[in-house]
Design a protein around this motif. Structure first.
Motif, mmCIF file in Angstrom:
data_model
loop_
_atom_site.group_PDB
_atom_site.id
_atom_site.type_symbol
_atom_site.label_atom_id
_atom_site.label_comp_id
_atom_site.label_asym_id
_atom_site.label_seq_id
_atom_site.Cartn_x
_atom_site.Cartn_y
_atom_site.Cartn_z
ATOM 1 N N PHE A 58 0.829 -1.209 0.000
ATOM 2 C CA PHE A 58 0.000 0.000 0.000
ATOM 3 C C PHE A 58 0.862 1.257 0.000
ATOM 4 O O PHE A 58 0.620 2.202 -0.760
ATOM 5 C CB PHE A 58 -0.919 -0.020 1.225
ATOM 6 C CG PHE A 58 -1.740 1.228 1.385
ATOM 7 C CD1 PHE A 58 -2.834 1.465 0.579
ATOM 8 C CD2 PHE A 58 -1.409 2.171 2.346
ATOM 9 C CE1 PHE A 58 -3.592 2.632 0.727
ATOM 10 C CE2 PHE A 58 -2.149 3.322 2.503
ATOM 11 C CZ PHE A 58 -3.248 3.558 1.689
ATOM 12 N N THR A 59 1.894 1.273 0.845
ATOM 13 C CA THR A 59 2.757 2.447 0.948
ATOM 14 C C THR A 59 3.520 2.703 -0.332
ATOM 15 O O THR A 59 3.611 3.847 -0.800
ATOM 16 C CB THR A 59 3.751 2.272 2.114
ATOM 17 O OG1 THR A 59 3.028 2.122 3.339
ATOM 18 C CG2 THR A 59 4.659 3.478 2.242
ATOM 19 N N LEU A 60 4.067 1.642 -0.932
ATOM 20 C CA LEU A 60 4.891 1.806 -2.125
ATOM 21 C C LEU A 60 4.090 2.141 -3.375
ATOM 22 O O LEU A 60 4.648 2.677 -4.340
ATOM 23 C CB LEU A 60 5.707 0.533 -2.372
ATOM 24 C CG LEU A 60 6.786 0.233 -1.315
ATOM 25 C CD1 LEU A 60 7.361 -1.162 -1.525
ATOM 26 C CD2 LEU A 60 7.894 1.277 -1.380
ATOM 27 N N THR A 61 2.804 1.854 -3.367
ATOM 28 C CA THR A 61 2.006 2.091 -4.574
ATOM 29 C C THR A 61 1.023 3.237 -4.449
ATOM 30 O O THR A 61 0.553 3.758 -5.476
ATOM 31 C CB THR A 61 1.219 0.824 -4.946
ATOM 32 O OG1 THR A 61 0.353 0.447 -3.846
ATOM 33 C CG2 THR A 61 2.146 -0.329 -5.268
ATOM 34 N N ASN A 62 0.695 3.678 -3.227
ATOM 35 C CA ASN A 62 -0.381 4.661 -3.083
ATOM 36 C C ASN A 62 -0.071 5.831 -2.154
ATOM 37 O O ASN A 62 -0.986 6.587 -1.832
ATOM 38 C CB ASN A 62 -1.651 3.961 -2.573
ATOM 39 C CG ASN A 62 -2.341 3.172 -3.647
ATOM 40 O OD1 ASN A 62 -3.206 3.677 -4.358
ATOM 41 N ND2 ASN A 62 -1.955 1.914 -3.778
ATOM 42 N N THR A 63 1.139 5.992 -1.724
ATOM 43 C CA THR A 63 1.478 7.144 -0.882
ATOM 44 C C THR A 63 2.722 7.832 -1.430
ATOM 45 O O THR A 63 3.601 7.187 -1.990
ATOM 46 C CB THR A 63 1.741 6.732 0.581
ATOM 47 O OG1 THR A 63 2.866 5.855 0.628
ATOM 48 C CG2 THR A 63 0.534 6.051 1.187
ATOM 49 N N ARG A 64 2.760 9.163 -1.261
ATOM 50 C CA ARG A 64 3.936 9.924 -1.659
ATOM 51 C C ARG A 64 4.984 9.856 -0.570
ATOM 52 O O ARG A 64 4.668 9.726 0.618
ATOM 53 C CB ARG A 64 3.556 11.382 -1.918
ATOM 54 C CG ARG A 64 2.675 11.582 -3.141
ATOM 55 C CD ARG A 64 2.304 13.045 -3.322
ATOM 56 N NE ARG A 64 1.395 13.505 -2.273
ATOM 57 C CZ ARG A 64 1.759 14.277 -1.279
ATOM 58 N NH1 ARG A 64 3.021 14.669 -1.136
ATOM 59 N NH2 ARG A 64 0.872 14.665 -0.366
ATOM 60 N N VAL A 65 6.234 9.970 -0.945
ATOM 61 C CA VAL A 65 7.324 9.937 0.015
ATOM 62 C C VAL A 65 7.179 11.094 1.015
ATOM 63 O O VAL A 65 7.013 12.246 0.604
ATOM 64 C CB VAL A 65 8.692 10.031 -0.701
ATOM 65 C CG1 VAL A 65 9.819 10.114 0.315
ATOM 66 C CG2 VAL A 65 8.885 8.837 -1.623
#
Length: 267
Positions: A256-263
């Motif tokens: 989820f973090t790697l595909t749907n959140t900005r750094v």
């Protein structure tokens, strides 16, 4: 005539006095045009219409004041010195001096902390806990909402993303990790391609392939197992997820973090 003769000495004396006063002003003071009688003879002092003395420079004029950082450095140095002195020379006087100074700094820190908290209460744009709650109730609600968003995203990822699972038959951790990955893949309908690094079979993913350079070509570093990578079929890009043992929640959170959140947006 008698009256004029009587006044002449006084007038002459006044003129001489005025000239002397004027000469004195020229020598050391800035004389402004004024009334000689009030300013000179009666000596009323420094008024706006009388003699103004030169401004006396203040002590330390022109010397820059120390910055806040310099003041903090002095306080820190003094605290260290008092502590060292109290330890090396543990007299009552030295210990009291250290404790008193330390207490002053603790009081200052308490005031800072209190002011900080009040500022956050009154300025919501500064309060990070509104984005990531720290209270028990708030954190529970935030985690529940995040889990719902994560599950919704993972359900739609199967149409675009697939997982590559690099394992080895001789890897003990892979025997534990395999069933965990199998449950995540089944619950969210994600395709998993198992790649054997040593040629051995896999109980949880019987349709495996033997590594023939795929891992290196995909850019997955190292030879550690288990290793998990996400493959984007739209961009043909590989996204390593992690190495070693991962729980089901860790797998889903990372995807989820790697595909749907900005750094930087989630911290």
């Amino acid at each position: 005539m008698l009256v004029l003769a009587a006044l002449a000495p006084a007038v002459l004396a006044g003129s001489v006095y005025a000239r002397e006063a004027s000469a004195g002003a020229v020598g050391g003071e800035d004389q402004t045009p004024g009334d000689d009688f009030y300013c000179g003879e009666r000596k009323l002092g420094e008024w706006f219409y009388c003699t103004r003395s030169k401004t006396t420079p203040r002590p330390n004029a022109g010397i820059p004041r120390p910055s806040a950082a310099e003041k903090m450095a002095v306080i820190t140095s003094q605290l260290k010195e008092l502590k060292a002195r109290a330890i090396l020379e543990p007299s009552e006087e030295n210990i009291i001096a250290y404790v008193r100074f330390q207490r002053e700094q603790l009081d200052r820190a308490s005031t800072f902390s209190d002011t900080w908290q009040r500022a956050l209460w009154q300025n919501p744009d500064l309060d990070y806990t509104l984005q990531r709650p720290v209270s028990t109730v708030g954190k529970r609600a935030w985690l529940d909402n995040r889990k719902a968003d994560r599950d919704a995203v993972l359900e739609s990822l199967s149409q675009r993303y697939g997982l590559f699972y690099f394992y080895a038959q001789s890897c003990g951790a892979c025997e534990i990790f395999g069933p965990i990955l199998r449950s995540v893949a089944d619950s969210h309908g994600m395709a998993v391609m198992a790649v054997s690094m040593d040629g051995g079979p896999n109980r949880d993913f019987p349709e495996y392939v033997v590594d023939a350079g795929q891992r290196a070509r995909m850019g997955v570093p190292g030879n550690e197992t288990p290793a998990l990578a996400l493959f984007d079929t739209a961009t043909r890009r590989t996204i390593p997820i992690g190495f070693g043992m991962l729980s089901a929640d860790e797998i889903m959170d990372r995807i989820f973090t790697l595909t749907n959140t900005r750094v930087g947006s989630d911290y």
